[in-house]
Write a protein that holds these residues in place. Structure first.
Motif, PDB file in Angstrom:
ATOM      1  N   SER A 256       0.819  -1.216   0.000  1.00 35.66           N
ATOM      2  CA  SER A 256       0.000   0.000   0.000  1.00 35.66           C
ATOM      3  C   SER A 256       0.847   1.257   0.000  1.00 35.66           C
ATOM      4  O   SER A 256       0.357   2.332  -0.355  1.00 35.66           O
ATOM      5  CB  SER A 256      -1.006   0.000   1.157  1.00 35.66           C
TER       6      SER A 256
ATOM      7  N   ALA B 205       3.554   1.220  -1.944  1.00 35.86           N
ATOM      8  CA  ALA B 205       4.269   1.041  -3.215  1.00 35.86           C
ATOM      9  C   ALA B 205       5.778   1.070  -2.976  1.00 35.86           C
ATOM     10  O   ALA B 205       6.533   1.726  -3.686  1.00 35.86           O
ATOM     11  CB  ALA B 205       3.841   2.076  -4.250  1.00 35.86           C
TER      12      ALA B 205
ATOM     13  N   VAL C 130       5.136  -3.518  -8.035  1.00 35.68           N
ATOM     14  CA  VAL C 130       4.961  -2.551  -6.946  1.00 35.68           C
ATOM     15  C   VAL C 130       5.708  -1.257  -7.256  1.00 35.68           C
ATOM     16  O   VAL C 130       5.168  -0.166  -7.090  1.00 35.68           O
ATOM     17  CB  VAL C 130       5.426  -3.159  -5.602  1.00 35.68           C
TER      18      VAL C 130
ATOM     19  N   ASP D 225       4.018   1.133  -9.723  1.00 35.92           N
ATOM     20  CA  ASP D 225       2.737   1.734  -9.323  1.00 35.92           C
ATOM     21  C   ASP D 225       2.970   3.172  -8.878  1.00 35.92           C
ATOM     22  O   ASP D 225       3.308   3.438  -7.731  1.00 35.92           O
ATOM     23  CB  ASP D 225       2.091   0.929  -8.208  1.00 35.92           C
TER      24      ASP D 225
ATOM     25  N   THR E 171      -0.706   5.430  -6.544  1.00 35.01           N
ATOM     26  CA  THR E 171      -1.345   4.805  -5.389  1.00 35.01           C
ATOM     27  C   THR E 171      -2.528   5.621  -4.879  1.00 35.01           C
ATOM     28  O   THR E 171      -3.458   5.060  -4.294  1.00 35.01           O
ATOM     29  CB  THR E 171      -0.349   4.584  -4.239  1.00 35.01           C
TER      30      THR E 171
ATOM     31  N   TRP F 100      -5.974   4.160  -5.744  1.00 35.89           N
ATOM     32  CA  TRP F 100      -6.579   2.972  -5.150  1.00 35.89           C
ATOM     33  C   TRP F 100      -6.393   2.838  -3.638  1.00 35.89           C
ATOM     34  O   TRP F 100      -7.218   2.214  -2.974  1.00 35.89           O
ATOM     35  CB  TRP F 100      -6.088   1.709  -5.850  1.00 35.89           C
ATOM     36  N   VAL F 101      -5.333   3.402  -3.057  1.00 37.63           N
ATOM     37  CA  VAL F 101      -5.068   3.204  -1.627  1.00 37.63           C
ATOM     38  C   VAL F 101      -6.213   3.675  -0.726  1.00 37.63           C
ATOM     39  O   VAL F 101      -6.550   2.985   0.244  1.00 37.63           O
ATOM     40  CB  VAL F 101      -3.714   3.826  -1.216  1.00 37.63           C
TER      41      VAL F 101
ATOM     42  N   TYR G 223      -8.611   0.832  -0.444  1.00 41.52           N
ATOM     43  CA  TYR G 223      -8.014  -0.489  -0.211  1.00 41.52           C
ATOM     44  C   TYR G 223      -8.377  -1.008   1.181  1.00 41.52           C
ATOM     45  O   TYR G 223      -8.283  -0.291   2.169  1.00 41.52           O
ATOM     46  CB  TYR G 223      -6.498  -0.382  -0.363  1.00 41.52           C
TER      47      TYR G 223
ATOM     48  N   TYR H 168      -6.923  -3.710  -4.235  1.00 44.74           N
ATOM     49  CA  TYR H 168      -5.482  -3.565  -4.471  1.00 44.74           C
ATOM     50  C   TYR H 168      -5.264  -3.227  -5.951  1.00 44.74           C
ATOM     51  O   TYR H 168      -5.621  -4.008  -6.820  1.00 44.74           O
ATOM     52  CB  TYR H 168      -4.699  -4.825  -4.096  1.00 44.74           C
ATOM     53  N   GLN H 169      -4.748  -2.073  -6.217  1.00 44.39           N
ATOM     54  CA  GLN H 169      -4.575  -1.556  -7.576  1.00 44.39           C
ATOM     55  C   GLN H 169      -5.888  -1.680  -8.369  1.00 44.39           C
ATOM     56  O   GLN H 169      -5.888  -1.910  -9.570  1.00 44.39           O
ATOM     57  CB  GLN H 169      -3.421  -2.235  -8.297  1.00 44.39           C
TER      58      GLN H 169
END
Length: 128
Positions: A24, A26, A61, A64, A67, A70-71, A74, A97-98
């Motif tokens: 989370s 990255a 990771v 990415d 973030t 999406w974080v 999540y 997640y993503q």
């Protein structure tokens, strides 16, 4: 259950939590630290079967760069932990997640007193 069992369960949960924190954030270095250097992963991204050393996941990771997309949404649940001496299995469900939902089955090994993930088998639920 021996008195060692709750301590071992806590150690396994901490190792899985380290994985969650690393992905989370990255942070590929933190992902590497959560896994044994010889760890491997297998699983499905939709219909695509994946089999690769964990370094390939570290590259995902590291790539990415968004973030913030999406974080915030999540979520995760550590569904189960089973410990047998210095080996364990844990199941982690991830939501968002993503942008995807996953179930991860981790095999963990305790060496020199430290729990680390030795293998990751995963399934992406949305099939996209």
């Amino acid at each position: 259950m021996s008195e060692q069992q709750p301590v071992a369960h806590d150690g396994v949960r901490s190792a899985v939590e380290a994985y969650v924190s690393a992905v989370s954030a990255a942070d590929p270095a933190a992902v590497r630290a959560a896994f044994r250097p010889d760890a491997h992963m297998w699983g499905y991204l939709g219909a695509e079967f994946v089999s690769a050393p964990i370094e390939a996941f570290c590259e995902v990771v590291a790539a990415d760069t968004d973030t913030a997309r999406w974080v915030p949404s999540y979520r995760y649940t550590i569904r189960s932990v089973e410990v047998s001496g210095d080996v364990a299995v844990a199941v982690l469900d991830e939501f968002g997640y993503q942008g995807h939902d996953f179930t991860n089955h981790f095999s963990l090994v305790r060496a020199d007193g430290t729990w680390r993930i030795a293998g990751k088998t995963f399934f992406r639920h949305d099939g996209a």
